[in-house]
Scaffold this active site. Sequence first.
Site, mmCIF file in Angstrom:
data_model
loop_
_atom_site.group_PDB
_atom_site.id
_atom_site.type_symbol
_atom_site.label_atom_id
_atom_site.label_comp_id
_atom_site.label_asym_id
_atom_site.label_seq_id
_atom_site.Cartn_x
_atom_site.Cartn_y
_atom_site.Cartn_z
ATOM 1 N N LYS A 91 7.760 -10.742 0.622
ATOM 2 C CA LYS A 91 7.173 -10.250 1.868
ATOM 3 C C LYS A 91 5.653 -10.161 1.770
ATOM 4 C CE LYS A 91 6.428 -8.083 5.784
ATOM 5 N NZ LYS A 91 7.036 -6.814 6.181
ATOM 6 N N LYS A 147 -2.242 -2.937 5.500
ATOM 7 C CA LYS A 147 -1.363 -2.310 4.506
ATOM 8 C C LYS A 147 -0.737 -3.369 3.597
ATOM 9 C CE LYS A 147 3.281 -0.373 4.159
ATOM 10 N NZ LYS A 147 4.520 -0.037 4.887
#
Length: 289
Positions: free
Chosen positions: A168, A243
């Site tokens: 991811k 993030k």
Amino acid sequence: MKIAFIGLGNMGGGMAANLVRAGHTVRAFDLSEDALARAEQNGCTRATSIAAAVADAEAVVSMLPNGQIVLSAYTGEVIGHAPRGALFLDCSTIDVATAREAAEKAREAGYEMVDAPVSGGIAAAAAGTLTFMVGGSAEAFARAEPILQAMGKAVIHAGDAGNGQAAKICNNMLLAIHMIGTCEAFRTAEKLGLDPRTFYDISSVSSGQNWSMTSYCPVPGVGPQSPADNGYEGGFATELMLKDLRLAMEAADSAGVTVPLAQRAAALYEDFANAGNGRRDFSAIITSL
């Protein structure tokens, strides 16, 4: 199947609703009263705590903000409270080390756990068309796959625990770099007098073609529908992209890899977020160029 769902935010709410639509019994928990009310409207049963949600669950699905919260939830209210043999599926995007630590603690207590972060955003969560990148043993993946299929269009085994998170953050690191490059190219073409649609028609079938251009174009009115056509609202928030970039750089550093383009992309997105754009879609960075 009896499934506990922990974390009913923008992503989790839609995911829990799709589990209900697939015929599962879902007991849900969130700290937000509004989120719980929406989950009830979508067919979930409200739980008063995480421990209550998992008490008789065959599987536990979580979608939480960060690794510290994930680890605290699992070690404090899931492990030892869920029935022995329950499967844990954490769909949050967190750091690789914490994902592996959580999986190890679950294994030591007799549970199987997978990390299964998602790609696709809020609309895909609601539509059940997410992509899941799954880390864990082959046995755990085989158990998790049918549950994840109820929420997504693609479920891919990435390898051992933590590898879902690795996939991811590396994917989103590449996406951030591609998006900035795509925005720079469109802005340059425009300033040189080239119509954005014409540039799209050329580059989308040439060597510059990439997903940020052909599926998520940052220019309004060009290519398929995207957040750019909605004032850069919805989609994938800049603060979330930042993030993920930070997680990617942290993981790269721990692995001894240098990532200068990711570092530059993170600096640009940090400046953009600090200018009041944190909740705008990450493609809105074109407005700063």
